[in-house]
Motif scaffolding. Structure first.
Motif, PDB file in Angstrom:
ATOM      1  N   TRP A 138       0.833  -1.208   0.000  1.00 58.27           N
ATOM      2  CA  TRP A 138       0.000   0.000   0.000  1.00 58.27           C
ATOM      3  C   TRP A 138       0.866   1.257   0.000  1.00 58.27           C
ATOM      4  O   TRP A 138       0.489   2.265  -0.590  1.00 58.27           O
ATOM      5  CB  TRP A 138      -0.954  -0.004   1.189  1.00 58.27           C
ATOM      6  CG  TRP A 138      -1.954  -1.128   1.136  1.00 58.27           C
ATOM      7  CD1 TRP A 138      -2.260  -1.922   0.057  1.00 58.27           C
ATOM      8  CD2 TRP A 138      -2.773  -1.589   2.202  1.00 58.27           C
ATOM      9  NE1 TRP A 138      -3.212  -2.841   0.389  1.00 58.27           N
ATOM     10  CE2 TRP A 138      -3.554  -2.667   1.707  1.00 58.27           C
ATOM     11  CE3 TRP A 138      -2.927  -1.223   3.537  1.00 58.27           C
ATOM     12  CZ2 TRP A 138      -4.473  -3.363   2.496  1.00 58.27           C
ATOM     13  CZ3 TRP A 138      -3.839  -1.902   4.330  1.00 58.27           C
ATOM     14  CH2 TRP A 138      -4.606  -2.966   3.811  1.00 58.27           C
ATOM     15  N   ILE A 144      -1.060   4.551   1.663  1.00 57.29           N
ATOM     16  CA  ILE A 144      -0.896   4.854   3.089  1.00 57.29           C
ATOM     17  C   ILE A 144       0.415   5.602   3.318  1.00 57.29           C
ATOM     18  O   ILE A 144       1.289   5.637   2.444  1.00 57.29           O
ATOM     19  CB  ILE A 144      -0.954   3.578   3.977  1.00 57.29           C
ATOM     20  CG1 ILE A 144       0.219   2.642   3.691  1.00 57.29           C
ATOM     21  CG2 ILE A 144      -2.285   2.862   3.805  1.00 57.29           C
ATOM     22  CD1 ILE A 144       0.330   1.487   4.691  1.00 57.29           C
ATOM     23  N   LEU A 193      -2.930   4.047   9.900  1.00 60.77           N
ATOM     24  CA  LEU A 193      -2.254   3.874   8.612  1.00 60.77           C
ATOM     25  C   LEU A 193      -2.314   5.122   7.734  1.00 60.77           C
ATOM     26  O   LEU A 193      -1.644   5.197   6.710  1.00 60.77           O
ATOM     27  CB  LEU A 193      -2.879   2.697   7.854  1.00 60.77           C
ATOM     28  CG  LEU A 193      -2.661   1.319   8.472  1.00 60.77           C
ATOM     29  CD1 LEU A 193      -3.551   0.289   7.797  1.00 60.77           C
ATOM     30  CD2 LEU A 193      -1.208   0.915   8.390  1.00 60.77           C
ATOM     31  N   LEU A 195      -5.077   6.073   6.208  1.00 60.66           N
ATOM     32  CA  LEU A 195      -5.994   5.838   5.099  1.00 60.66           C
ATOM     33  C   LEU A 195      -7.012   6.964   5.030  1.00 60.66           C
ATOM     34  O   LEU A 195      -7.421   7.493   6.066  1.00 60.66           O
ATOM     35  CB  LEU A 195      -6.732   4.512   5.287  1.00 60.66           C
ATOM     36  CG  LEU A 195      -5.924   3.244   5.001  1.00 60.66           C
ATOM     37  CD1 LEU A 195      -6.692   2.023   5.473  1.00 60.66           C
ATOM     38  CD2 LEU A 195      -5.617   3.141   3.503  1.00 60.66           C
TER      39      LEU A 195
END
Length: 197
Positions: A138, A144, A193, A195
């Motif tokens: 990611w 992220i 994270l 997000l």
């Protein structure tokens, strides 16, 4: 090399494992005796030693099966990270719920048996590495925060989720609705994270 078990032998071995799990869950590891296990499994005392050399060996096999159940779930192929997190947390919750009584015994044994504690660390490391691998992907995809250390984040998030479920399911923490707990763990994980909400 040991001889393969006959069908009857395999059934007897499974009865011993089933009986052992029930007794461990009821009495804990320290108070369980082999006689308790053989009585519960309805096998002769000597039969235990045909399949297992010690009480520890039967416990270790049960724990390996438990860890396999706890950490085996298919990631949601093609799903967005937030959805993968949501599904993974719910799969882990369901596995923990199935195994809550045994997880209490796992924690007990890991506190005093170094061989078992090492076995537990290895299983946890596999789980952490799988999460860290996803996080690294990611980060490469720009999804992220690239400044986070994937392994440290994976360890911290695993500890948060595992301990939350331990308190919730093992100690019967009257915290409320399971979905609220899981939604909260999802949200905390996503925020940690970086997000997008």
């Amino acid at each position: 090399m040991t001889e393969p078990l006959t069908e009857r032998g395999a059934r007897t071995r499974e009865r011993i494992l089933d009986g052992a799990r029930e007794v461990f869950e009821e009495q804990g590891f320290l108070d369980t005796r082999i006689t308790h296990i053989t009585r519960r499994a309805r096998v002769a005392y000597g039969s235990f030693y045909t399949y297992f050399p010690t009480k520890e060996s039967v416990f270790f096999e049960l724990a390996d099966r438990l860890f396999e159940d706890m950490h085996t779930h298919e990631p949601a192929a093609g799903a967005a990270p937030a959805e993968r997190i949501r599904r993974a947390n719910r799969a882990y919750y369901e596995a923990y719920r199935r195994n809550a009584r045994m997880m209490a015994i796992v924690e007990q044994v890991a506190s005093f048996n170094e061989e078992f504690a090492e076995r537990r660390r290895k299983h946890r490391a596999l789980h952490v590495e799988r999460s860290a691998r996803a996080f690294r992907g990611w980060q490469r995809d720009g999804i992220i925060d690239a400044s986070l250390d994937p392994e440290t984040v994976a360890r911290a998030l695993a500890a948060m989720i595992e301990h939350s479920l331990y308190l919730w399911l093992v100690h019967d923490d009257p915290g409320g609705d399971n979905e609220v707990l899981l939604d909260t763990l999802d949200a905390l994980t996503a925020r940690a994270l970086g997000l997008p909400s």
